[in-house]
Motif scaffolding. Structure first.
Motif, mmCIF file in Angstrom:
data_model
loop_
_atom_site.group_PDB
_atom_site.id
_atom_site.type_symbol
_atom_site.label_atom_id
_atom_site.label_comp_id
_atom_site.label_asym_id
_atom_site.label_seq_id
_atom_site.Cartn_x
_atom_site.Cartn_y
_atom_site.Cartn_z
ATOM 1 N N GLN A 5 8.243 3.106 -0.082
ATOM 2 C CA GLN A 5 8.344 3.534 1.312
ATOM 3 C C GLN A 5 9.148 4.825 1.379
ATOM 4 O O GLN A 5 10.380 4.807 1.270
ATOM 5 C CB GLN A 5 9.012 2.447 2.166
ATOM 6 C CG GLN A 5 8.172 1.200 2.333
ATOM 7 C CD GLN A 5 8.881 0.114 3.113
ATOM 8 O OE1 GLN A 5 10.062 0.216 3.399
ATOM 9 N NE2 GLN A 5 8.161 -0.940 3.459
ATOM 10 N N TRP A 6 8.447 5.932 1.496
ATOM 11 C CA TRP A 6 9.131 7.212 1.639
ATOM 12 C C TRP A 6 8.299 8.129 2.519
ATOM 13 O O TRP A 6 7.072 8.016 2.597
ATOM 14 C CB TRP A 6 9.413 7.846 0.282
ATOM 15 C CG TRP A 6 8.227 8.036 -0.624
ATOM 16 C CD1 TRP A 6 7.139 8.827 -0.406
ATOM 17 C CD2 TRP A 6 8.021 7.422 -1.908
ATOM 18 N NE1 TRP A 6 6.262 8.755 -1.448
ATOM 19 C CE2 TRP A 6 6.789 7.915 -2.401
ATOM 20 C CE3 TRP A 6 8.761 6.553 -2.693
ATOM 21 C CZ2 TRP A 6 6.273 7.537 -3.641
ATOM 22 C CZ3 TRP A 6 8.235 6.188 -3.931
ATOM 23 C CH2 TRP A 6 7.024 6.661 -4.382
ATOM 24 N N GLY A 7 8.964 9.018 3.209
ATOM 25 C CA GLY A 7 8.272 9.944 4.083
ATOM 26 C C GLY A 7 7.466 10.963 3.294
ATOM 27 O O GLY A 7 7.763 11.252 2.137
ATOM 28 N N HIS A 8 6.445 11.489 3.926
ATOM 29 C CA HIS A 8 5.569 12.503 3.329
ATOM 30 C C HIS A 8 5.577 13.704 4.274
ATOM 31 O O HIS A 8 5.399 13.556 5.485
ATOM 32 C CB HIS A 8 4.160 11.920 3.191
ATOM 33 C CG HIS A 8 3.192 12.780 2.427
ATOM 34 N ND1 HIS A 8 2.641 13.928 2.967
ATOM 35 C CD2 HIS A 8 2.687 12.659 1.173
ATOM 36 C CE1 HIS A 8 1.816 14.465 2.082
ATOM 37 N NE2 HIS A 8 1.833 13.717 0.982
ATOM 38 N N LEU A 9 5.796 14.908 3.744
ATOM 39 C CA LEU A 9 5.958 16.077 4.615
ATOM 40 C C LEU A 9 4.747 16.324 5.500
ATOM 41 O O LEU A 9 4.891 16.632 6.689
ATOM 42 C CB LEU A 9 6.259 17.322 3.786
ATOM 43 C CG LEU A 9 7.655 17.428 3.177
ATOM 44 C CD1 LEU A 9 7.877 18.828 2.605
ATOM 45 C CD2 LEU A 9 8.743 17.114 4.194
ATOM 46 N N ALA A 10 3.536 16.222 4.942
ATOM 47 C CA ALA A 10 2.339 16.473 5.754
ATOM 48 C C ALA A 10 2.194 15.424 6.846
ATOM 49 O O ALA A 10 1.839 15.743 7.992
ATOM 50 C CB ALA A 10 1.092 16.504 4.868
ATOM 51 N N MET A 11 2.480 14.161 6.504
ATOM 52 C CA MET A 11 2.381 13.094 7.504
ATOM 53 C C MET A 11 3.467 13.241 8.570
ATOM 54 O O MET A 11 3.245 12.937 9.743
ATOM 55 C CB MET A 11 2.515 11.725 6.838
ATOM 56 C CG MET A 11 1.503 11.441 5.745
ATOM 57 S SD MET A 11 -0.204 11.617 6.275
ATOM 58 C CE MET A 11 -0.698 12.950 5.195
ATOM 59 N N THR A 12 4.635 13.733 8.157
ATOM 60 C CA THR A 12 5.724 13.932 9.116
ATOM 61 C C THR A 12 5.379 15.060 10.080
ATOM 62 O O THR A 12 5.584 14.942 11.300
ATOM 63 C CB THR A 12 7.038 14.238 8.377
ATOM 64 O OG1 THR A 12 7.335 13.156 7.480
ATOM 65 C CG2 THR A 12 8.197 14.402 9.344
ATOM 66 N N TYR A 13 4.853 16.153 9.561
ATOM 67 C CA TYR A 13 4.435 17.282 10.412
ATOM 68 C C TYR A 13 3.371 16.840 11.409
ATOM 69 O O TYR A 13 3.493 17.086 12.619
ATOM 70 C CB TYR A 13 3.917 18.422 9.544
ATOM 71 C CG TYR A 13 2.967 19.362 10.251
ATOM 72 C CD1 TYR A 13 3.384 20.118 11.351
ATOM 73 C CD2 TYR A 13 1.644 19.480 9.834
ATOM 74 C CE1 TYR A 13 2.500 20.961 12.015
ATOM 75 C CE2 TYR A 13 0.763 20.330 10.491
ATOM 76 C CZ TYR A 13 1.185 21.063 11.577
ATOM 77 O OH TYR A 13 0.315 21.896 12.242
ATOM 78 N N THR A 14 2.316 16.184 10.926
ATOM 79 C CA THR A 14 1.228 15.800 11.831
ATOM 80 C C THR A 14 1.673 14.720 12.817
ATOM 81 O O THR A 14 1.251 14.730 13.978
ATOM 82 C CB THR A 14 -0.005 15.315 11.039
ATOM 83 O OG1 THR A 14 0.375 14.278 10.123
ATOM 84 C CG2 THR A 14 -0.625 16.456 10.248
ATOM 85 N N SER A 15 2.542 13.803 12.377
ATOM 86 C CA SER A 15 3.011 12.738 13.280
ATOM 87 C C SER A 15 3.828 13.310 14.424
ATOM 88 O O SER A 15 3.638 12.937 15.590
ATOM 89 C CB SER A 15 3.843 11.717 12.501
ATOM 90 O OG SER A 15 3.046 11.033 11.552
ATOM 91 N N ILE A 16 4.736 14.238 14.113
ATOM 92 C CA ILE A 16 5.528 14.865 15.175
ATOM 93 C C ILE A 16 4.614 15.684 16.083
ATOM 94 O O ILE A 16 4.790 15.697 17.310
ATOM 95 C CB ILE A 16 6.638 15.753 14.575
ATOM 96 C CG1 ILE A 16 7.627 14.894 13.792
ATOM 97 C CG2 ILE A 16 7.379 16.516 15.674
ATOM 98 C CD1 ILE A 16 8.676 15.675 13.025
ATOM 99 N N GLY A 17 3.612 16.332 15.502
ATOM 100 C CA GLY A 17 2.649 17.092 16.308
ATOM 101 C C GLY A 17 1.912 16.208 17.303
ATOM 102 O O GLY A 17 1.695 16.594 18.456
ATOM 103 N N VAL A 18 1.524 15.015 16.870
ATOM 104 C CA VAL A 18 0.845 14.068 17.764
ATOM 105 C C VAL A 18 1.786 13.619 18.875
ATOM 106 O O VAL A 18 1.407 13.571 20.057
ATOM 107 C CB VAL A 18 0.332 12.839 16.970
ATOM 108 C CG1 VAL A 18 -0.159 11.746 17.925
ATOM 109 C CG2 VAL A 18 -0.794 13.249 16.030
ATOM 110 N N LEU A 19 3.026 13.288 18.516
ATOM 111 C CA LEU A 19 3.994 12.829 19.522
ATOM 112 C C LEU A 19 4.222 13.893 20.591
ATOM 113 O O LEU A 19 4.252 13.597 21.791
ATOM 114 C CB LEU A 19 5.318 12.471 18.841
ATOM 115 C CG LEU A 19 5.301 11.250 17.918
ATOM 116 C CD1 LEU A 19 6.635 11.095 17.209
ATOM 117 C CD2 LEU A 19 4.949 9.978 18.691
#
Length: 393
Positions: free
Chosen positions: A107-121
């Motif tokens: 369980q660790w964060g992924h930079l691309a997933m973090t960028y896109t997730s914040i973009g969606v929010l």
């Protein structure tokens, strides 16, 4: 034959995105672990199509809650692995502590997933109040390498210009850079300029349209684009402009590809040079790749559509000032979200800035009160005299 974007086709493309919020087709099953990016293309695509109202309030809340469910925060005394994952595939509920401990190792964060997730929010209007900005950026800093580049995640991942962009985008969106070393990041980017003036994925790679965008966007988002000399910027513009054949190609001697209408187009927008391209030729190419029956855009004409090329193709069309698509929302090139979403983000930045100032004042008052209290205690203990006749009260 080229088909323009009218109301009917906008509706088809919007329905195309909505389908990806319901089900992932069999041919995209390998992307199950990166669902966060699929949601990004769908939600932000609907936003650019001015069709975000197709997502009901209940569904909007469900998507926001799902995104937050993918958030990873480090446990005390463990290495920093904060950020978002692309799905909940290792977020299990079980009473077996040994099993849970084994799962936590992945369980660790992924930079691309973090960028896109914040973009969606941001696009869905969330106020990010459930995010600890410092912890997220600590996770970004934890994956920065000694050469200034960034890995995608804490263990076993690639490290290249794509994740330099993701890191810069995350820190810019959260308005916090923490321990991220911007100077090293800048040096990595500048060391990646090739002999032909394109930027490569790695220090000794080949100049590429996607990584040239990532490099320029990262520099703009980190406030360092002005460090490049005027002569070097002109050379980079020339390299980008020469990528146009009818649409845009990613590298010399390659065919045009829908997604480079964004990668190269946005790079030229950042450099204030998109006006030097052939709008009509690029527009015609992109529109030839759309599916006029069920919606969506493909990599090439007569090819299978996908959400990635659909989103980037539509974003690329927003740059075509002459004969442009008036039905599309304007986008913020260096973040690849709509200007409308970016304005919402700037409101959050102002709010956070005010809170920082307010917290600073409160901290100052607390320190002052503490000093006064300590001074009072000192006075009472020492029984200081302010004059030979009057003892201090």
């Amino acid at each position: 034959m080229s088909y323009g974007l009218n109301i009917d086709r906008i509706k088809k493309h919007a329905k195309y995105f909505m389908r990806f919020l319901d089900v992932l087709p069999a041919n995209l099953a390998s992307h199950d672990c990166t669902r966060g990016t699929i949601v990004f293309f769908a939600v932000c695509g609907l936003d650019v199509l001015n069709s975000l109202d197709l997502i009901t309030e209940a569904r909007r809340k469900h998507i926001i809650d799902w995104i937050y469910g993918n958030l990873v925060t480090p446990r005390p005394e463990h290495r920093c692995c904060s950020g978002f994952q692309g799905g909940r595939f290792v977020m299990i509920k079980n009473d077996n502590e040994e099993l849970l401990e084994n799962v936590r190792c992945f369980q660790w964060g992924h930079l691309a997933m973090t960028y896109t997730s914040i973009g969606v929010l941001i696009t869905l209007g969330d106020d990010l109040s459930r995010l600890d900005r410092k912890i997220i950026v600590d996770g970004v800093a934890a994956v920065q390498r000694s050469d200034g580049s960034f890995s995608a995640c804490i263990d076993g991942s690639e490290h290249d210009m794509r994740f330099v962009f993701c890191a810069a985008a995350i820190c810019h969106m959260l308005d916090y850079w923490g321990d991220v070393n911007k100077e090293k990041m800048y040096q990595f980017i500048m060391n990646s300029i090739r002999y032909d003036n394109g930027f490569s994925q790695h220090t000794y790679g080949e100049g590429h349209g996607g990584t040239t965008y990532c490099a320029l966007a990262a520099l703009e988002l980190s406030g360092q684009l002005n460090r490049i000399s005027a002569a070097a910027l002109e050379d980079i513009k020339r390299w980008c402009i020469f990528r146009q054949v009818n649409g845009f190609q990613g590298r010399p001697n390659k065919p045009a590809d829908t997604c480079y209408s964004f990668w190269i187009g946005a790079a030229l927008q950042i450099l204030n040079a998109f006006h030097l391209t052939d709008f009509d030729s690029n527009r015609s190419y992109v529109l030839e790749t759309q599916d006029n029956v069920v919606g969506g855009f493909a990599k090439w004409p007569q090819s299978t559509t996908d959400p990635f090329h659909t989103y980037l193709g539509i974003c690329g069309l927003t740059f075509t000032e002459k004969g442009g698509e008036s039905l599309l929302a304007e986008i913020m090139p260096s973040l690849n979200i709509s200007k409308r979403a970016y304005e919402n983000l700037k409101i959050l930045h102002s709010k956070w800035s005010f809170q920082n100032v307010e917290d600073g004042y409160q901290g100052t008052f607390r320190n002052l009160a503490k000093e006064l209290t300590e001074t009072k205690i000192s006075v009472e203990e020492d029984e200081l005299v302010t004059s030979p006749l009057i003892r201090a009260q």
